[in-house]
Design an enzyme around this catalytic site. Structure first.
Site, PDB file in Angstrom:
ATOM      1  N   HIS A 227      -4.314   2.918  -7.183  1.00 18.08           N
ATOM      2  CA  HIS A 227      -5.475   2.598  -6.425  1.00 18.08           C
ATOM      3  C   HIS A 227      -6.684   2.504  -7.170  1.00 18.08           C
ATOM      4  O   HIS A 227      -7.790   1.556  -6.815  1.00 18.08           O
ATOM      5  CB  HIS A 227      -5.615   3.695  -5.226  1.00 18.08           C
ATOM      6  CG  HIS A 227      -4.914   3.553  -4.034  1.00 18.08           C
ATOM      7  ND1 HIS A 227      -3.553   3.718  -3.993  1.00 18.08           N
ATOM      8  CD2 HIS A 227      -5.368   2.767  -2.730  1.00 18.08           C
ATOM      9  CE1 HIS A 227      -3.245   3.185  -2.548  1.00 18.08           C
ATOM     10  NE2 HIS A 227      -4.114   2.777  -2.009  1.00 18.08           N
TER      11      HIS A 227
ATOM     12  N   ASP B 218       0.810  -1.204  -0.123  1.00 14.89           N
ATOM     13  CA  ASP B 218       0.029   0.122  -0.136  1.00 14.89           C
ATOM     14  C   ASP B 218       0.869   1.241  -0.077  1.00 14.89           C
ATOM     15  O   ASP B 218       0.568   2.263  -0.487  1.00 14.89           O
ATOM     16  CB  ASP B 218      -0.784  -0.051   1.238  1.00 14.89           C
ATOM     17  CG  ASP B 218      -2.002   0.997   0.996  1.00 14.89           C
ATOM     18  OD1 ASP B 218      -2.215   1.276  -0.089  1.00 14.89           O
ATOM     19  OD2 ASP B 218      -2.678   1.218   1.941  1.00 14.89           O
TER      20      ASP B 218
ATOM     21  N   HIS C 270      -6.521  -1.119  -8.174  1.00 14.26           N
ATOM     22  CA  HIS C 270      -6.674  -2.006  -7.059  1.00 14.26           C
ATOM     23  C   HIS C 270      -8.349  -2.020  -6.855  1.00 14.26           C
ATOM     24  O   HIS C 270      -8.635  -3.057  -6.883  1.00 14.26           O
ATOM     25  CB  HIS C 270      -6.144  -1.234  -5.829  1.00 14.26           C
ATOM     26  CG  HIS C 270      -7.123  -1.640  -4.649  1.00 14.26           C
ATOM     27  ND1 HIS C 270      -8.379  -1.341  -4.057  1.00 14.26           N
ATOM     28  CD2 HIS C 270      -7.007  -2.907  -3.803  1.00 14.26           C
ATOM     29  CE1 HIS C 270      -8.766  -2.040  -3.010  1.00 14.26           C
ATOM     30  NE2 HIS C 270      -7.850  -3.029  -2.797  1.00 14.26           N
TER      31      HIS C 270
ATOM     32  N   HIS D  95      -5.582  -5.499   0.619  1.00 15.82           N
ATOM     33  CA  HIS D  95      -5.225  -4.322  -0.272  1.00 15.82           C
ATOM     34  C   HIS D  95      -4.129  -3.766  -0.857  1.00 15.82           C
ATOM     35  O   HIS D  95      -3.981  -3.677  -2.060  1.00 15.82           O
ATOM     36  CB  HIS D  95      -6.058  -3.258   0.779  1.00 15.82           C
ATOM     37  CG  HIS D  95      -5.830  -1.684   0.211  1.00 15.82           C
ATOM     38  ND1 HIS D  95      -6.907  -1.314  -0.697  1.00 15.82           N
ATOM     39  CD2 HIS D  95      -5.046  -0.765   0.423  1.00 15.82           C
ATOM     40  CE1 HIS D  95      -6.470   0.045  -0.915  1.00 15.82           C
ATOM     41  NE2 HIS D  95      -5.325   0.268  -0.163  1.00 15.82           N
TER      42      HIS D  95
END
Ligand SMILES: [Zn+2]
Length: 360
Positions: free
Chosen positions: A254, A171, A257, A271
């Protein structure tokens, strides 16, 4: 140019910090609602008991059903309404903390986030990621302020499974590249301003800390020990990445993601593991220098982060699946539109295939 920086009001990181929870709660009142899953709560119950014995405050145990959904937030609001708590505490992983933030926001109460793993940058941020009951990304919810206190007990985090720490590195890995893309595009950050030099510096320091300390921190975590390298990585995953992403903005990594959550196979992955692959796709999209791509790829491989779709459980790759991820990544409100050039789902489709090939 309007620049905005937001951050938690207070960040405390220490080995043994949770035992002093009472002194922090009493700054807000005597009664706290604890949002924590049964497992997370039982891991630290002895420390919570020590804290409530040391200080005169009351903990209402609200539980947590493992997903930050509208229904779960409402269930906890109801518990809070019955108990009139003075402060909401989220304890556990990102989803528990996001849920606590959602409850505190709707009741306009202060919130303390206590990450028991360093797997995401959720503890410091002023937003929640809300999922539907099937575990698919639903929406970001933005709040008027960041957590009032982020309380990080490095001793607890050192005893958590190392995979969480590595996911947090994934992350944190995207933070610098997304910050850089937003800066180049003059895109808005999460609070709707341009990046300050401080936020961009935090994002850069986050990446540098990962390159320097990740392997040392993994060794410490595998030995359940707190070392300076582990402390540095916990700070990078939690504070630097949190401030970095929020105050310097998100871009492609992101969004990819979020696109990946369209594939059922990826749901059992964390995540940060999906963000790591999203970072590779991001770098391919912007045609980053080869040296940088090599550095990120070898970093991921050295710490054990996914570098291809197969690493995320997608063993059968079809155009339909890649198309679904690409289209969801490019949804109207997605942060992929913060890239310094126009990005279409065709571009993402090509970048996913290419990143997958490079990472295999
Ligand atoms: Zn993230």
């Amino acid at each position: 140019m309007k620049k905005i920086l937001i951050s938690p009001s207070k960040y405390v990181q220490d080995n043994g910090a949770l035992a002093n929870l009472g002194e922090y709660v009493l700054a807000f009142g005597k009664k706290a609602l604890l949002v924590a899953s049964k497992d997370d709560q039982s891991r630290v119950q002895h420390i919570l008991d020590e804290a409530t014995n040391k200080c005169d405050f009351e903990l209402i145990y609200g539980g947590f059903n493992l997903e930050c959904t509208t229904e779960e937030v409402q269930r906890l609001i109801n518990i809070n309404n019955e108990n009139s708590c003075d402060v909401i505490i989220g304890l556990g992983g990102g989803k528990a903390l996001d849920t606590a933030k959602a409850v505190s926001h709707s009741k306009e109460l202060p919130v303390i986030t206590i990450p028991t793993i360093a797997s995401t940058d959720a503890p410091c941020s002023s937003l929640s990621v809300v999922y539907n009951a099937k575990g698919e990304f639903q929406e970001y919810r933005f709040y008027r302020s960041n957590p009032d206190l982020v309380l990080v007990d490095t001793g607890i985090i050192s005893k958590a499974p190392t995979r969480f720490l590595i996911a947090g590195m994934g992350d944190a890995l995207s933070t610098y590249f997304e910050a850089r893309a937003c800066e180049r595009a003059f895109a808005d950050n999460i609070p709707g301003g341009k990046s300050t030099k401080l936020a961009v510096a935090a994002a850069k320091l986050c990446y540098e800390t990962l390159l320097e300390d990740s392997l040392k921190a993994i060794a410490a975590s595998e030995s359940n020990c707190v070392t300076q390298a582990l402390e540095n990585i916990i700070e990078a995953n939690t504070l630097l990445s949190g401030m970095g992403f929020e105050s310097s903005g998100l871009a492609a990594a992101h969004a990819i993601h979020n696109g990946l959550t369209a594939l059922e196979e990826t749901h059992k992955f964390f995540h940060g593991e999906k963000v790591a692959f999203g970072t590779l796709v991001h770098l391919v999209l912007e045609n980053a220098p080869k040296s940088e791509l090599d550095e990120v790829l070898s970093y991921c491989k050295s710490v054990g982060l996914p570098t291809c779709l197969g690493d995320l459980g997608v063993n059968v790759i079809t155009d339909e699946k890649v198309r679904a991820v690409a289209e969801l990544s490019c949804a109207e409100n997605e942060t992929i539109h913060n890239m310094p050039f126009k990005v279409t789902s065709d571009d993402v489709f090509a970048a996913i295939y290419t990143a997958d090939k490079l990472g295999r």
